[in-house]
Design an enzyme around this catalytic site. Structure first.
Site, PDB file in Angstrom:
ATOM      1  NE  ARG A  67      13.509  -1.930 -12.529  1.00 25.07           N
ATOM      2  CZ  ARG A  67      14.150  -1.462 -11.311  1.00 25.07           C
ATOM      3  NH1 ARG A  67      15.235  -2.002 -11.290  1.00 25.07           N
ATOM      4  NH2 ARG A  67      13.363  -0.810 -10.493  1.00 25.07           N
ATOM      5  CD  GLU A 104       9.977   2.641   3.728  1.00 27.49           C
ATOM      6  OE1 GLU A 104      10.427   2.097   2.958  1.00 27.49           O
ATOM      7  OE2 GLU A 104       9.518   2.327   4.988  1.00 27.49           O
TER       8      GLU A 104
HETATM    9  P1  AMP Z   1       6.858   4.106  -6.495  1.00 31.59           P
HETATM   10  O1  AMP Z   1       7.391   5.625  -6.673  1.00 31.59           O
HETATM   11  O2  AMP Z   1       6.865   3.792  -5.215  1.00 31.59           O
HETATM   12  O3  AMP Z   1       5.657   4.130  -7.178  1.00 31.59           O
HETATM   13  O4  AMP Z   1       8.216   3.300  -7.032  1.00 31.59           O
HETATM   14  C1  AMP Z   1       8.357   2.944  -8.487  1.00 31.59           C
HETATM   15  C2  AMP Z   1       9.747   2.855  -8.754  1.00 31.59           C
HETATM   16  O5  AMP Z   1      10.593   2.034  -7.675  1.00 31.59           O
HETATM   17  C3  AMP Z   1      10.046   2.161  -9.959  1.00 31.59           C
HETATM   18  O6  AMP Z   1      10.810   2.864 -10.793  1.00 31.59           O
HETATM   19  C4  AMP Z   1      10.106   0.848  -9.761  1.00 31.59           C
HETATM   20  O7  AMP Z   1      11.152   0.141 -10.584  1.00 31.59           O
HETATM   21  C5  AMP Z   1      10.682   0.603  -8.417  1.00 31.59           C
HETATM   22  N1  AMP Z   1      10.135  -0.051  -7.432  1.00 31.59           N
HETATM   23  C6  AMP Z   1       9.323   0.042  -6.355  1.00 31.59           C
HETATM   24  N2  AMP Z   1       9.053  -1.014  -5.797  1.00 31.59           N
HETATM   25  C7  AMP Z   1       9.584  -2.081  -6.481  1.00 31.59           C
HETATM   26  C8  AMP Z   1       9.556  -3.518  -6.578  1.00 31.59           C
HETATM   27  N3  AMP Z   1       8.820  -4.137  -5.404  1.00 31.59           N
HETATM   28  N4  AMP Z   1      10.178  -4.282  -7.216  1.00 31.59           N
HETATM   29  C9  AMP Z   1      10.750  -3.706  -8.209  1.00 31.59           C
HETATM   30  N5  AMP Z   1      10.956  -2.480  -8.535  1.00 31.59           N
HETATM   31  C10 AMP Z   1      10.292  -1.700  -7.684  1.00 31.59           C
END
Ligand code: AMP
Length: 180
Positions: A67, A104
């Site tokens: 995205r 996770e």
């Molecule tokens: P993180 O590495 O945990 O910061 O996760 C970020 C990535 O996961 C991004 O590319 C987001 O598009 C996706 N992502 C994580 N949580 C969500 C959520 N609640 N809604 C949409 N996309 C998420």
């Protein structure tokens, strides 16, 4: 520097849809497809980002798979600069540099082309739709420095404040909207 008016914030915020329990129980997925198919909301967002970043003297935008590609490409075109995709492992065809990061359950890996930033010490804005734990963005920022680019800021449309992901990023962080 561009300040988002309350009215514009409302237009963008109300265009993003919450999908409870996707992709698994307990997660509220922030669905930006309803922002993308809403021309008024998308234009309001992109106008704001263009105004904010036009004075940053950026050389490239690096967008995170997938995205981050959408918002990053539109913004790169508006700023007349190049766009670089940071991709999931195995998708880029030329020589790559890779970075692993923890999920996770298990690990994931992202890559960038070794010659993605032809300009030396390029000023790069990193972009994704959302920051949650910050693991993906941290790995992407570290990839940029591995290939000699300078990550001047990491930009997200949404930040899940309660996960404090920004604390882990070795660059300035800007989020258009925050979820508390
Ligand atoms: P993180 O590495 O945990 O910061 O996760 C970020 C990535 O996961 C991004 O590319 C987001 O598009 C996706 N992502 C994580 N949580 C969500 C959520 N609640 N809604 C949409 N996309 C998420």
């Amino acid at each position: 520097m561009s300040i988002l008016s309350l009215e514009d914030k409302k237009i963008i915020e109300s265009s993003i849809r919450d999908i409870p329990n996707f992709p698994k129980e307990g997660v509220v997925f922030k669905d930006i497809t309803t922002l993308l198919n809403n021309p008024k909301a998308l234009k309001t967002l992109m106008n704001h980002l263009e105004k904010r970043y036009k004075s940053y003297d950026l050389d490239y935008i690096a967008g995170i798979d997938a995205r981050g590609f959408i918002f990053g490409s539109i913004l790169a075109d508006r700023l007349n600069i190049g766009f670089v995709p940071v991709r999931k492992k195995g998708k880029l065809p030329y020589t790559t540099v890779a970075e692993k990061y923890a999920l996770e359950y298990g690990i994931d890996e992202i890559e960038v082309h070794i010659d993605a930033f032809p300009k030396e010490n390029a000023r790069v804005l990193l972009m994704d739709d959302l920051i949650a734990t910050g693991g993906t963005a941290k790995a992407a920022a570290s990839l940029l420095s591995k290939v000699g680019a300078n990550c001047v800021e990491a930009c997200f449309i949404l930040e899940l404040n309660f996960l404090k992901g920004r604390n882990d990023i070795d660059a300035d962080v800007y989020s258009v909207m925050q979820v508390n």
